[in-house]
Structure formats: C-alpha cells, structure tokens
Design a protein around this motif. Structure first.
Motif, PDB file in Angstrom:
ATOM      1  N   ALA A 158      39.225  32.863  39.155  1.00 54.43           N
ATOM      2  CA  ALA A 158      40.617  33.260  39.409  1.00 54.43           C
ATOM      3  C   ALA A 158      40.764  34.763  39.189  1.00 54.43           C
ATOM      4  O   ALA A 158      41.436  35.460  39.960  1.00 54.43           O
ATOM      5  CB  ALA A 158      41.566  32.488  38.490  1.00 54.43           C
ATOM      6  N   ARG A 187      39.126  36.506  42.164  1.00 55.46           N
ATOM      7  CA  ARG A 187      39.965  36.439  43.371  1.00 55.46           C
ATOM      8  C   ARG A 187      41.108  37.454  43.283  1.00 55.46           C
ATOM      9  O   ARG A 187      41.401  38.154  44.233  1.00 55.46           O
ATOM     10  CB  ARG A 187      40.544  35.024  43.535  1.00 55.46           C
ATOM     11  N   TYR A 188      41.704  37.509  42.107  1.00 56.54           N
ATOM     12  CA  TYR A 188      42.796  38.472  41.907  1.00 56.54           C
ATOM     13  C   TYR A 188      42.301  39.897  42.140  1.00 56.54           C
ATOM     14  O   TYR A 188      42.925  40.682  42.877  1.00 56.54           O
ATOM     15  CB  TYR A 188      43.339  38.327  40.482  1.00 56.54           C
ATOM     16  N   ARG A 247      45.153  50.985  45.353  1.00 57.08           N
ATOM     17  CA  ARG A 247      45.488  50.926  46.779  1.00 57.08           C
ATOM     18  C   ARG A 247      45.197  52.248  47.480  1.00 57.08           C
ATOM     19  O   ARG A 247      44.897  52.282  48.660  1.00 57.08           O
ATOM     20  CB  ARG A 247      46.968  50.554  46.948  1.00 57.08           C
ATOM     21  N   GLU A 307      41.770  40.619  45.752  1.00 56.53           N
ATOM     22  CA  GLU A 307      43.039  40.796  46.468  1.00 56.53           C
ATOM     23  C   GLU A 307      43.661  42.161  46.209  1.00 56.53           C
ATOM     24  O   GLU A 307      44.430  42.664  47.017  1.00 56.53           O
ATOM     25  CB  GLU A 307      44.022  39.690  46.058  1.00 56.53           C
ATOM     26  N   GLN A 308      43.328  42.736  45.078  1.00 61.16           N
ATOM     27  CA  GLN A 308      43.881  44.070  44.785  1.00 61.16           C
ATOM     28  C   GLN A 308      43.060  45.177  45.439  1.00 61.16           C
ATOM     29  O   GLN A 308      43.359  46.349  45.281  1.00 61.16           O
ATOM     30  CB  GLN A 308      43.942  44.302  43.267  1.00 61.16           C
ATOM     31  N   PRO A 347      44.126  39.528  36.192  1.00 62.45           N
ATOM     32  CA  PRO A 347      45.532  39.123  36.358  1.00 62.45           C
ATOM     33  C   PRO A 347      46.338  39.142  35.077  1.00 62.45           C
ATOM     34  O   PRO A 347      47.569  39.103  35.121  1.00 62.45           O
ATOM     35  CB  PRO A 347      45.429  37.701  36.919  1.00 62.45           C
ATOM     36  N   LEU A 402      47.238  49.441  39.757  1.00 58.39           N
ATOM     37  CA  LEU A 402      47.131  48.791  41.070  1.00 58.39           C
ATOM     38  C   LEU A 402      47.559  49.748  42.176  1.00 58.39           C
ATOM     39  O   LEU A 402      46.991  49.734  43.279  1.00 58.39           O
ATOM     40  CB  LEU A 402      47.986  47.518  41.085  1.00 58.39           C
ATOM     41  N   MET A 459      44.602  32.268  47.990  1.00 58.95           N
ATOM     42  CA  MET A 459      45.397  33.116  47.089  1.00 58.95           C
ATOM     43  C   MET A 459      45.183  32.690  45.638  1.00 58.95           C
ATOM     44  O   MET A 459      45.110  31.515  45.329  1.00 58.95           O
ATOM     45  CB  MET A 459      46.893  32.992  47.408  1.00 58.95           C
ATOM     46  N   SER A 460      45.135  33.661  44.771  1.00 57.23           N
ATOM     47  CA  SER A 460      45.007  33.331  43.352  1.00 57.23           C
ATOM     48  C   SER A 460      46.371  32.988  42.794  1.00 57.23           C
ATOM     49  O   SER A 460      47.399  33.337  43.368  1.00 57.23           O
ATOM     50  CB  SER A 460      44.408  34.522  42.600  1.00 57.23           C
ATOM     51  N   PRO A 461      46.405  32.275  41.679  1.00 55.47           N
ATOM     52  CA  PRO A 461      47.696  31.884  41.120  1.00 55.47           C
ATOM     53  C   PRO A 461      48.521  33.064  40.635  1.00 55.47           C
ATOM     54  O   PRO A 461      49.739  32.994  40.589  1.00 55.47           O
ATOM     55  CB  PRO A 461      47.305  30.960  39.956  1.00 55.47           C
ATOM     56  N   ALA A 462      47.866  34.162  40.246  1.00 58.05           N
ATOM     57  CA  ALA A 462      48.627  35.303  39.723  1.00 58.05           C
ATOM     58  C   ALA A 462      48.524  36.465  40.693  1.00 58.05           C
ATOM     59  O   ALA A 462      47.452  36.945  40.983  1.00 58.05           O
ATOM     60  CB  ALA A 462      48.075  35.702  38.365  1.00 58.05           C
ATOM     61  N   ILE A 463      49.629  36.872  41.230  1.00 58.79           N
ATOM     62  CA  ILE A 463      49.642  37.950  42.204  1.00 58.79           C
ATOM     63  C   ILE A 463      50.566  39.056  41.712  1.00 58.79           C
ATOM     64  O   ILE A 463      51.587  38.801  41.097  1.00 58.79           O
ATOM     65  CB  ILE A 463      50.172  37.441  43.567  1.00 58.79           C
ATOM     66  N   GLY A 464      50.205  40.286  42.040  1.00 49.44           N
ATOM     67  CA  GLY A 464      51.075  41.411  41.732  1.00 49.44           C
ATOM     68  C   GLY A 464      50.946  41.868  40.305  1.00 49.44           C
ATOM     69  O   GLY A 464      49.898  41.729  39.686  1.00 49.44           O
TER      70      GLY A 464
END
Lengths: 364, 290
Positions: B255, B258-259, B234, B262-263, B217, B230, A1-6
C-alpha cells in the motif's frame, strides 16, 4: 488506487510547527558538533536568522564556515554584544563554558537556550539562574527528549491524570558509545561536569521531573570503566509522595547504536510505558481522556510537527519552541526552574555515588 | 562512462535496518540483527532479492555485507550508502566532520591511505578549510567499498542534510562530478528532508542521478510537510527513490509503495525491515515498476 490518497491525515491544522511569531536574530556560541546541529536547524526555521557565531577557537569557526555556515564570528560574547545585540543566544559546547557564554547575554537581557546540563557544577548553574532572574531574561535548557513525539504524548497522558497516584517507576537510557579510554571534553569532569549522567541522561532526569516531580532523596552507585567520568550509574530516587523511582544509565553497553530510552510508570489506575518506539497505556478505567484497557500509540502514528529532520524531530521542535517563547509565545517546559531542579538531581546523584551509595537529600 | 551506466535504479533492497537506523522499532532491529548475524543468511536474502527483480542493494559496506557478498557466486549490484551512518554519528559527536575524516584515515589500510593521499592533492586545500567540497571526497575515498559490482555512491542523510541546511550549492554542484569522475558510478543523495532538498535542487537548477527519501501515506518523515513535499515531487526532474514506504509500520508495504508510485516517484527502496516475504513482495514491487 491505494486506500490513502493525497495529503496524509496526520497533517491537520492542529499540527502546525512551532516557531517565532516575528523575524528573530540568533547567535550560536560553541561550534562543537552540537553547535553545528543548532546552526543547521536554525537555518531551516522560518523567520530565523543566525547573525553571529561565537567560539574562542578560530579553527572551529573556520570549519563551520567551511560547512557553509558563514555568519560573522566573534571570539567571545562581550565582543558580540558591543557590536550587536541578538534576540536570542544558544550556548552549546562544554558545560564549563556555558556561564561565560550565557552570563553576559543574560545580563544584556538576551534570551538564552543552553544545551544540557545547564552548567558543569550546581554552583555555576545557580549563578546562571540568578543572572536570568535579576535581569528578567528568559533562560531555558535544551532537554530535547521532551520534544520527541512519544515522550511528549506521555506527558499529555500523565497531565490528564490517566494513571492516578504514582506507586512506582523505573526508567533507563542506554547507548553504545564508550568502550575504552576516550579523549575530549566529555571525558574531562572539570569541563563536562560528569560522564553518562551529565552528557546523556540529563534529558531523562528532565522527563522524570516533567512527568512526576523532583525527587527529594537519591541513592546512587556508579562504575568508572574507562576513565575519570562515570560510564554507568544506577540509582533509586524517592519522591515526596514516598514513591520510589529506579534509574539506570550507561553509554557502555553493546546493542544500542542509537540512544534507547524507556520509562515505565505504575499508578493506582494502571501502567504507562513510553519508549522510543511507542507509548503504551494499560488502564483499569477510562480517565483523563484515555481509554480503559491496553492502548498503543506508535511513534509513526503521532503527528509530525517539525519542518526539518535532524536525526528526528526533537532538535527542530526544541529550538523553534524556544524562539516562539522569545517572541512572546508560551514558555517551553524546559525553562529555568525545571532545568535547575535537574541540575540539583545530577549534583545529588554524583554526591551519593561518590559516597558509595549513601542517601543524599535534595533541597527543594 | 555511458549514460546507461548512470541510469538510476528503479527498485533497491535497503539495509538501513542492519545499522539500527532511526524509525526501526528496537525489537524488530534486534530480530534482524539475530537473523543476519551470520553472513550466510544475509547472502541468501541478497541473492533472493536480485532474483526477485531488485536492481541492487542500497547499504553501507559493513564487514557483514562484504562477508555476505563474498559468499555469492553471482554479483549483486551495490549502491553504497556512505559514510556509515551510525559510525559517522558516533565519531562526529566529538570532533565533527573533520574529526571523522581523521579517525577514518587513522584506521585505513595501506592501499586506502595511498588513495587518500592522492585525493588530498586535489581536495586537501578545501578539506583543510573544513569545506564539504573537500571533506566529502576524502571521506568517500576512505570508505568506498572495493566490491565487484559497485553501481552507485549515495551520500548518507546526515551529510546531505547538513549541506542542505547550509545552502551549500557549490558542494551539490561538485559532488556528482566527483563521484562520476572518480568512481564512474551513479551519484546519489539520501535525505530525511526530501521536500527541502528537491526545492533547493530546483531553485539551483541542479540535477543529481538520484535522491532517496521518505514517501509514505502516513506522512512519516516527509519534510517540511507532506503537502509541500508532494508538491515538489510533482515538479522535480530528479529521479526520486521513495524509502520508509511503510511509514514506520503504519501501513502495509505494498500500500505504501502504491501510494509512492501514485505520487510520481521514479523508484523505491524496500528495506529488509519492511519485508516479511522478501521474494514475493519484491516481485510485486517490481511488477509495479513495469
């Protein structure tokens, strides 16, 4: 997981985009590229409808329609007003047309935003101001640099008194644009009002007025490298406090594919440096909510507010803030009085340069 | 044209920084300009990128890029960002989109002028009305590079966002068809307004081969708002390649990547400006894609 989510932390409830508080009908006059940029931006502002475009040249109107902007076209503002009265009008294109576009609208009580400078001459700008005042109409000038997040943040720091009394300042704006004789209204002084100062650096003059105060005297020299208008101008300006401000602008220097602006201020409590990249403060003591020592706020760290990016945030924020004012919100910083002061400085710079750098006083 | 030929890439090396693009700090921009002043150094970076797993390079075909490609024995897949953003902005300031077309036509060589004349037969009528449906094919005809391994044409953000603001659905419908038919490569769109574009494409039930836009991010340049973008990400079926992963330098590259992953982005564009260790970081990004 990255440190910043959402959702990024930058978006908080305090960072809401400005905009009209009710549905608003807008007309755009002058369909040169800057007018097209307004059409694109207005199309993305909620509760904003472009109800008409005005341009005496039917080819430009046809091109705008071809791009997809299909509002009804009028040849002049008088014809528009006979048919419908919009809530607001944006006057774009060559400054020598601003009075013809904005004048009838102001006389009809329509709020007007004019692309900078207000007009091609001080006299014409003063006519616009008189019309706005006599008819109680709102008039602002589109000095978009005021809405670039870094320069906006610099103003907030200064308004809080972080620097204390100003001792000296210097500022510059450079762009790689003109490297030979060019055609078009920007290079015809009777239409544009001048070269790099009128067309590019007027925004920087607004920043100085907004950050500090209007100068009371200027001394300027210019270079006309490729035509009738100045391609570079260098000036010293004196403020009422006695502080001197150095001012440099050129659109004929290599290495600046985008306009680059730098403002350096030195006050009794330290220094401020604002550029397109970051706001830097170096303060000897904590003041006005700003910490002691060296602090840097990069552009990326400043909260985004615009809902549409057109080469940055500024154009959206400028147009949306103007429409907020039209619908009862607070006036933008670029309202009439400030814009008129900028026009007086432009006029003084040109008179001084024309006299080989002689001091020219500016009436307040 | 096989479906595989139109498959969107997962990882591209970006060349925004070479053109002084928005969001690149001036000192970093100058540093890169100095580093890549000679085509040899750019050629080395392009070669390293492909070895490290990049599917190609997203860049405007400048003389600098063409010079670097000419030095390489291996082919480097090119996704051409057109028209040249900085030149387009400069030329359009006076004359608008139609003016850019005229300026390019004046400066074109004989072969290009012939291709342009042929394209005018099919698109001249729309172009004469200032319609993007006609103007953009003519511009692409003038600017499309003749490189060994052209894999895609990506329309630069200024034109994409202009058509988007004008809700020019017909343009978006025809753009992909033109690129496929004329060049036989992936048709992409770069945007600075990703959430708006994905929403419009969804509402119009339109598909494009790929869209390139900011996802990071820090929320930098994520329009209309990061949350809305975002949400569209989706829902979309369009392959989205995230760019500006570092958010203007606010976060480290990996980072940011990765963010974005994840999106739900399909792939990503790592710009030269964001890469400190080009080979190592691209290998890490490639591993993230697998």
């Amino acid at each position: 997981m990255s440190p910043a989510i959402g959702v990024p932390a930058a978006v908080s409830s305090g960072d809401v985009a400005p905009g009209p508080s009710r549905p608003v009908r807008v007309a755009v006059a002058g369909l040169e590229p800057a007018g097209i940029a307004h059409l694109a931006t207005l199309a993305m502002i909620p509760d904003c409808e472009t109800v008409a475009v005005i341009d005496p040249d039917s080819r430009r109107a046809r091109d705008a329609a071809g791009l997809g902007f299909k509002a009804p076209r009028f040849a002049d503002v008088e014809t528009l007003l006979a048919k419908l009265v919009p809530d607001a009008l944006i006057a774009s294109g060559p400054p020598d047309r601003h009075l013809a576009f904005a004048g009838p609208a102001l006389a009809a009580g329509v709020s007007v935003l004019v692309d900078p400078p207000l007009a091609h001459t001080l006299e014409s700008a003063e006519q616009l101001a008189a019309l706005a005042q006599s008819h109680g109409a709102r008039l602002a000038c589109g000095h978009a640099l005021a809405y670039e997040p870094v320069f906006h943040a610099a103003r907030e720091a200064l308004a809080g008194g972080a620097l204390g009394a100003l001792m000296r300042a210097r500022c510059s704006i450079y762009r790689s644009d003109v490297f030979g004789p060019r055609q078009g209204w920007r290079f015809e002084p009777a239409r544009s009002g001048g070269g790099v100062v009128a067309n590019l650096a007027a925004d920087l003059l607004f920043l100085l007025d907004w950050y500090l105060e209007a100068p009371i005297e200027v001394r300027a020299t210019w270079k006309k490298l490729y035509g009738e208008v100045e391609d570079e101008l260098h000036a010293m300006m004196r403020l009422r406090s006695g502080a001197e401000v150095g001012f440099d602008c050129s659109w004929s220097v290599p290495g600046y594919p985008r306009a680059a602006v730098v403002v350096e201020l030195e006050g009794e409590n330290g220094k401020l440096l604002a550029s397109d990249d970051a706001l830097e403060l170096d303060l000897t003591s904590e003041r006005g909510g700003q910490a002691r020592g060296h602090t840097v706020r990069r552009r990326a760290e400043l909260p985004p507010r615009a809902r549409f990016d057109w080469d940055g945030e500024a154009l959206y924020l400028q147009d949306a803030s103007f429409l907020a004012w039209v619908t009862g919100g607070p006036p933008p910083p670029t309202e009439l009085r400030a814009a008129l002061r900028v026009q007086r400085v432009i006029d003084a710079l040109y008179r001084s340069a024309d006299q080989g750098g002689a001091p020219v006083e500016i009436a307040s | 044209m096989s479906p595989a030929a139109l498959e969107a890439p997962r990882l591209l090396l970006g060349g925004d920084a070479l053109q002084g693009a928005a969001g690149v700090p001036r000192d970093r921009s100058l540093e890169l300009a100095a580093r890549y002043h000679e085509p040899e150094s750019l050629a080395v970076s392009l070669s390293k990128a492909v070895v490290a797993g990049a599917d190609g390079v997203l860049a405007t075909p400048t003389p600098q890029l063409r010079g670097a490609l000419a030095l390489l024995k291996q082919t480097v897949p090119i996704y051409a960002l057109l028209p040249h953003p900085a030149a387009f902005r400069r030329d359009a300031a006076d004359e608008g989109v139609a003016g850019v077309l005229r300026a390019r036509a004046r400066g074109a060589g004989f072969r290009v002028r012939v291709r342009h004349a042929l394209a005018r037969i099919t698109h001249g009528w729309a172009a004469a009305r200032g319609d993007l449906v006609g103007l953009v094919p003519l511009l692409l005809e003038l600017e499309a590079p003749r490189v060994r391994d052209l894999r895609g044409i990506v329309l630069s953000a200024r034109l994409t966002d202009l058509a988007l603001a004008a809700r020019h659905r017909r343009f978006f419908e025809r753009y992909g068809r033109f690129v496929h038919a004329r060049f036989g490569v992936v048709a992409g769109l770069e945007t600075h307004n990703l959430g708006h574009l994905l929403r419009a494409l969804r509402e119009w039930s339109l598909h494009v081969d790929l869209v390139v836009g900011p996802v990071n991010p820090a929320g930098v340049r994520m329009k209309p708002t990061p949350a809305e973008l975002l949400d569209e990400l989706r829902q979309t079926r369009v392959p989205v390649l995230a760019k500006e992963l570092r958010g203007g330098g606010a976060v480290p590259l990996l980072a940011g990547a990765r963010y974005a992953k994840e999106q739900g982005v399909y792939g990503m564009v790592a710009d030269l400006v964001d890469l400190e260790d080009l080979g190592g970081e691209l290998r890490a990004l490639r591993a993230m894609q697998n």
